[in-house]
Design a protein around this motif. Structure first.
Motif, mmCIF file in Angstrom:
data_model
loop_
_atom_site.group_PDB
_atom_site.id
_atom_site.type_symbol
_atom_site.label_atom_id
_atom_site.label_comp_id
_atom_site.label_asym_id
_atom_site.label_seq_id
_atom_site.Cartn_x
_atom_site.Cartn_y
_atom_site.Cartn_z
ATOM 1 N N UNK A 128 0.635 -1.305 0.097
ATOM 2 C CA UNK A 128 0.119 0.099 0.132
ATOM 3 C C UNK A 128 1.022 1.861 -0.335
ATOM 4 N N UNK A 129 2.151 0.958 -0.296
ATOM 5 C CA UNK A 129 2.948 2.198 -0.034
ATOM 6 C C UNK A 129 3.048 2.585 0.831
ATOM 7 N N UNK A 130 3.101 2.541 2.627
ATOM 8 C CA UNK A 130 3.573 2.901 3.219
ATOM 9 C C UNK A 130 4.905 2.555 3.274
ATOM 10 N N UNK A 131 5.785 1.881 2.887
ATOM 11 C CA UNK A 131 6.639 1.654 3.499
ATOM 12 C C UNK A 131 7.758 2.267 4.530
ATOM 13 N N UNK A 132 7.620 4.050 4.767
ATOM 14 C CA UNK A 132 8.396 4.664 5.774
ATOM 15 C C UNK A 132 7.703 4.499 6.767
ATOM 16 N N UNK A 133 6.554 3.792 6.882
ATOM 17 C CA UNK A 133 5.785 3.972 8.156
ATOM 18 C C UNK A 133 6.177 2.321 8.526
ATOM 19 N N UNK A 134 6.832 1.473 7.886
ATOM 20 C CA UNK A 134 6.876 0.613 8.218
ATOM 21 C C UNK A 134 8.536 0.336 8.794
ATOM 22 N N UNK A 192 -0.644 4.192 13.330
ATOM 23 C CA UNK A 192 -0.273 2.726 13.845
ATOM 24 C C UNK A 192 0.239 1.553 12.987
ATOM 25 N N UNK A 193 0.707 1.171 11.899
ATOM 26 C CA UNK A 193 1.833 0.855 11.230
ATOM 27 C C UNK A 193 2.757 0.255 11.836
ATOM 28 N N UNK A 194 3.487 1.122 11.625
ATOM 29 C CA UNK A 194 4.680 1.408 12.735
ATOM 30 C C UNK A 194 4.495 1.252 14.298
ATOM 31 N N UNK A 195 3.367 1.289 14.786
ATOM 32 C CA UNK A 195 3.630 1.190 16.605
ATOM 33 C C UNK A 195 3.026 -0.906 16.261
ATOM 34 N N UNK A 247 12.557 5.484 0.118
ATOM 35 C CA UNK A 247 12.760 6.671 -1.101
ATOM 36 C C UNK A 247 13.190 6.315 -2.191
ATOM 37 N N UNK A 248 14.097 5.907 -2.375
ATOM 38 C CA UNK A 248 14.692 6.019 -3.533
ATOM 39 C C UNK A 248 14.252 5.049 -4.557
ATOM 40 N N UNK A 249 13.792 3.804 -4.259
ATOM 41 C CA UNK A 249 13.438 2.899 -4.527
ATOM 42 C C UNK A 249 11.301 2.655 -5.372
ATOM 43 N N UNK A 250 10.893 2.663 -4.471
ATOM 44 C CA UNK A 250 9.447 3.230 -4.558
ATOM 45 C C UNK A 250 9.462 4.240 -5.088
ATOM 46 N N UNK A 251 9.535 5.515 -4.597
ATOM 47 C CA UNK A 251 9.720 6.727 -4.931
ATOM 48 C C UNK A 251 8.182 7.309 -4.156
ATOM 49 N N UNK A 252 8.331 6.455 -2.494
ATOM 50 C CA UNK A 252 7.118 7.000 -1.726
ATOM 51 C C UNK A 252 8.000 8.592 -1.354
ATOM 52 N N UNK A 253 6.746 10.174 -0.992
ATOM 53 C CA UNK A 253 7.554 11.126 -0.541
ATOM 54 C C UNK A 253 7.519 11.169 0.969
#
Length: 328
Positions: free
Chosen positions: A112-118, A168-171, A270-276
């Motif tokens: 779901x493009x929320x890898x930064x939260x992970x 919540x994903x991070x927690x 950030x650099x491969x998936x291009x998430x903001x």
């Protein structure tokens, strides 16, 4: 259970040798490399598949892999005997629930493009370890560790305010994996046996999930089918490496090594998936990175103090302590 965890943790700290510590470091780093780089890229290739279907297949295809490993080690029959031990089954059920929740949220975050939260979740995981140590093992945090926890709390608060809700994903990722690692030390089975018990207990749930899902991707395109099947071994290998490494390392060491996972995951997002990555996210992460610097300083100080104590004991005893446990 708290008393069991405390006694087992104390036992490991007395029994771990320098060679075992080195082996534990290699095992843990191997697990973190797979989790932080290989697995995100693999799951991204399945971003059109339901996270529930992915997790169910991770469980199902990990089971034969884990069973074959035990057959190779000649321990399958012995491991099956643990299923008659209610205490072992109970603890394995707890770890199975925790790790399946962790898998599900991790896969959801990637697809779901929320890898930064992970990544945020795995950054705060070491500080969750400190909190668990204080609550369960009755370890009193140092002043710097207390400041580190406070800084991490500020970082999470900034993310909460700016996102309009708890991250919540991070927690969930941090709490589930921290608790998993703690309880895993209590289950008196080795890494491959423990993983086998967990996937055995999770298999009925995985089959139920797949039976309830309507449109499934397994059996359709060959590439999708192979990716779903391969998710099993890719799930089993790093988890077995982690469990084996955790049993050979001081609990605090696991916290330091886990920085590799969120760093690789953050860079990939950030650099491969291009998430903001917004300015406020940078501010929040800066608080958490500062917290981890303070936390690392306390651990390095503790390690130096322990080495001085061992050298002093060796000098007084008149003989070198060749097999003294490492507190790396």
């Amino acid at each position: 259970m708290a008393a069991d965890i405390e006694s087992v943790a104390a036992g490991y700290s007395m029994q771990i040798s320098e060679s075992e510590t080195r082996r534990g470091l290699f095992l843990a780093l191997g697990a973190y490399g797979i989790w932080g780089l290989v697995l995100p890229l693999y799951m991204k290739a399945l971003n059109h598949v339901s996270p529930l279907e992915i997790v169910a297949h991770r469980i199902l295809w990990a089971l034969p892999f884990a069973a074959l490993l035990l057959v190779y080690q000649g321990r399958l029959k012995h491991t099956l005997g643990y299923l008659t031990d209610l205490r072992t089954v109970g603890l394995a059920t707890l770890t199975a629930i925790l790790i399946s929740a962790n898998w599900g949220v991790y896969v959801y975050a990637i697809v779901s493009n929320q890898a930064i939260d992970a990544a945020l979740g795995y950054y705060i995981n070491p500080l969750i370890n400190v909190a668990l140590g204080a609550l369960v093992l009755r370890e009193r945090p140092t002043r710097l560790q207390g400041v580190a926890i406070a800084l991490a709390f500020v970082g999470v608060a900034i993310m909460t305010v700016k996102a309009g809700g708890l991250p919540w994903i991070a927690l969930v990722l941090a709490c589930s994996f921290g608790t998993y690692g703690l309880i895993r030390k209590v289950v008196k089975v080795d890494a491959s046996e423990g993983f086998f018990l967990e996937v055995v207990l999770l298999t009925p749930l995985a089959l139920a999930v797949l039976s309830m899902l309507g449109d499934q991707h397994f059996g359709g395109m060959l590439s999708e089918t192979l990716l779903l099947v391969g998710a099993g071994p890719l799930t089993a290998v790093p988890l077995i490496l982690f469990a084996a490494g955790a049993r050979l390392l001081h609990f605090a060491t696991i916290g330091i090594l886990q920085y590799a996972v969120p760093t690789l995951l953050f860079l990939t997002a950030v650099f491969l998936f291009g998430e903001p990555f917004s300015v406020w996210q940078l501010v929040a992460f800066a608080f958490i990175w500062a917290a981890l610097v303070l936390y690392t300083i306390t651990l390095l100080r503790q390690a130096r103090a322990e080495r001085r104590r061992r050298r002093g004991a060796s000098t007084q005893g008149g003989a070198p302590m060749a097999d003294a446990p490492s507190k790396t």
